[in-house]
Design an enzyme around this catalytic site. Structure first.
Site, PDB file in Angstrom:
ATOM      1  CB  CYS A   1     -63.313 -16.090 -21.052  1.00 26.44           C
ATOM      2  SG  CYS A   1     -62.010 -16.053 -19.822  1.00 26.44           S
ATOM      3  CB  ILE A   2     -66.239 -13.337 -18.153  1.00 27.26           C
ATOM      4  CG1 ILE A   2     -67.388 -13.933 -18.957  1.00 27.26           C
ATOM      5  CG2 ILE A   2     -66.768 -12.236 -17.246  1.00 27.26           C
ATOM      6  CD1 ILE A   2     -68.430 -14.614 -18.113  1.00 27.26           C
TER       7      ILE A   2
END
Length: 490
Positions: free
Chosen positions: A435-436
């Site tokens: 993810c981020i």
């Protein structure tokens, strides 16, 4: 719930394509009213303004009318591991397979169709089928991307077999839908016929189910009952034909009027609530998404960009949204506001329909609209904050503080190598994602994981949310580490 949230996030990319289309169509209809209202309202289909407007309408409609295909591809890519485009290709193959097999022309060859069944299969190209195709494509990619076939079929091994498997699965799904789809569609038609007898309350129930069924594309069944001549009603067709309530057995326009205050003013109010409740570091993203969607809803009643932006992220809020439509529809019927649409309940249609004989008290859109704006804003804001709903700008993929993490080692290959060693080697890895800020790994044997070794790579921490899951907090440079990690695992 996790599945729905992942589905909702996968829809963000195709949904982001829709607002500009709604705006283009709104401008187009303003320039070319004959494209919507026709000669019955006295508008001429000629001149440079009509030509430009018609062109803009078709430009916007190119995506709006094919929204289901966008959903299929978006979900196919978004729900595939690594967000691989192969999943999108498989989803498109699934969509083409299902919609072609279940087209009225092809179904009628293998079985005789009743009038109701014909109507059902005429509506097979809808968002519900697009979502199913997207899920099939992504699932087939995740399950079969590493398939090894015998040498004489080796060309079709790995990712090349994904679309083939998706096609086979789609045939099976089509056989199921061949019998299930007409039943679902017919049940909703029967529901609509029962609702007609309930007057204003029935109109409210119709509005509720109309919104509630949009994610599945089944609202078309109800629309055919109330707007057209499926059972001898035809609220929309009689309205635009220049009839009045004296010419029919119901209050003409009652099954369309309630949508105007909700779409023109309620959605902007709800959008403002989403902006105000978005996380400070995500407000710009929320503003960009819901503001353009609110404009599209106000101008020409295109609501899908707004609705699909949160219906899967916060399904409970979407039910509340549908209930608000029901309430305002009942109110508009009782107070005597009547307006109609040939496209949707936006400003453009309101202006065009105001001159028709069945239109009544159209000035009341102002007080009704103000009330809708306030109610939608208050209800949405309260629900979002009270129940911590994950509307646009409130997603919690990562903790905000993790974005401040600085990786202690900028040699991404070395970092990935150390993490891989600490995770138990590539033989212990079954899935790689990120993810981020986090590297998200699925593993076979949790006993082989050495957290101390992983942390020696300079990462901020290691989280083990499940027996076969490991998340490594890397920070905003996680994409570079993930890319190197995947190379090492090949």
């Amino acid at each position: 719930m996790k599945f729905l949230q992942k589905l909702g996030k996968s829809l963000m990319l195709p949904v982001a394509c829709l607002p500009i289309c709604g705006i283009l169509m709104g401008i187009g209809y303003a320039l070319a009213p004959a494209a919507m209202a026709g000669e019955v309202a006295g508008y001429q289909a000629s001149g440079i303004a009509y030509q430009i407007g018609y062109y803009l309408i078709k430009a916007g409609g190119a995506l709006i009318d094919n929204m289901a295909i966008l959903f299929a591809i978006g979900i196919g890519v978004g729900m595939s591991e690594d967000n691989d485009g192969t999943g999108g290709l498989a989803a498109l193959a699934s969509w083409l397979m299902i919609t072609n097999l279940l087209s009225t022309a092809n179904v009628s060859v293998i079985m005789s169709l009743s009038e109701d069944a014909t109507l059902a299969f005429d509506k097979i190209q809808n968002p519900f089928i697009g979502i199913i195709a997207g899920i099939i494509g992504a699932t087939c990619y995740n399950k079969f991307k590493g398939t090894q076939l015998p040498n004489f079929l080796s060309f079709f091994s790995g990712k090349r077999c994904v679309a083939i498997v998706a096609g086979v699965v789609s045939i099976i799904v089509s056989v199921v839908l061949l019998f299930v789809w007409p039943i679902l569609f017919g049940a909703l038609v029967a529901l609509g016929e029962a609702i007609v007898k309930l007057d204003a309350v029935g109109a409210g129930l119709y509005a509720f189910f109309n919104r509630l069924l949009i994610p599945f594309g089944l609202h078309h069944a109800l629309n055919n009952v109330f707007w057209f001549d499926t059972i001898g009603l035809g609220d929309l067709t009689h309205f635009w034909a220049g009839d009045t309530s004296a010419d029919v057995t119901w209050s003409l326009g009652m099954y369309m009027s309630g949508f105007f205050p909700c779409m023109m003013f309620g959605i902007p109010g709800a959008a403002l609530a989403m902006v105000h409740t978005a996380k400070s570091n995500k407000k710009k993203v929320a503003i960009g998404l819901v503001t353009s969607a609110a404009i599209a809803a106000f101008v020409c009643g295109v609501t899908e960009p707004f609705e699909f932006a949160f219906m899967f992220l916060a399904p409970a809020l979407y039910v509340i949204y549908a209930l608000l439509y029901a309430i305002f529809t009942v109110i508009t019927v009782l107070v005597g506001f009547r307006a109609g649409f040939s496209f949707s309940a936006g400003l453009t249609d309101l202006v065009f329909s105001a001159s028709l004989p069945a239109a009544q008290n159209t000035w009341m859109i102002i007080p009704l609209g103000i009330a809708a704006f306030i109610v939608f804003y208050v209800v949405f804001r309260f629900a979002i904050v009270k129940f911590d709903l994950k509307t646009p700008g409130r997603e919690d993929d990562d903790q905000d503080e993790e974005k401040k993490v600085v990786l202690a080692n900028d040699n991404f290959t070395e970092v990935a190598s150390i993490i891989l060693e600490g995770i138990g080697g590539k033989e212990n890895v079954t899935s790689i994602d990120n993810c981020i800020t986090r590297l998200r790994l699925e593993i076979k044997d949790y006993t082989k994981v050495d957290e101390k070794k992983i942390k020696s790579a300079g990462v901020a921490g290691v989280i083990r949310p499940g027996k076969n899951s490991v998340q490594v907090i890397v920070g905003t440079k996680v994409q570079f580490v993930a890319d190197e990690f995947k190379k090492l695992c090949k």
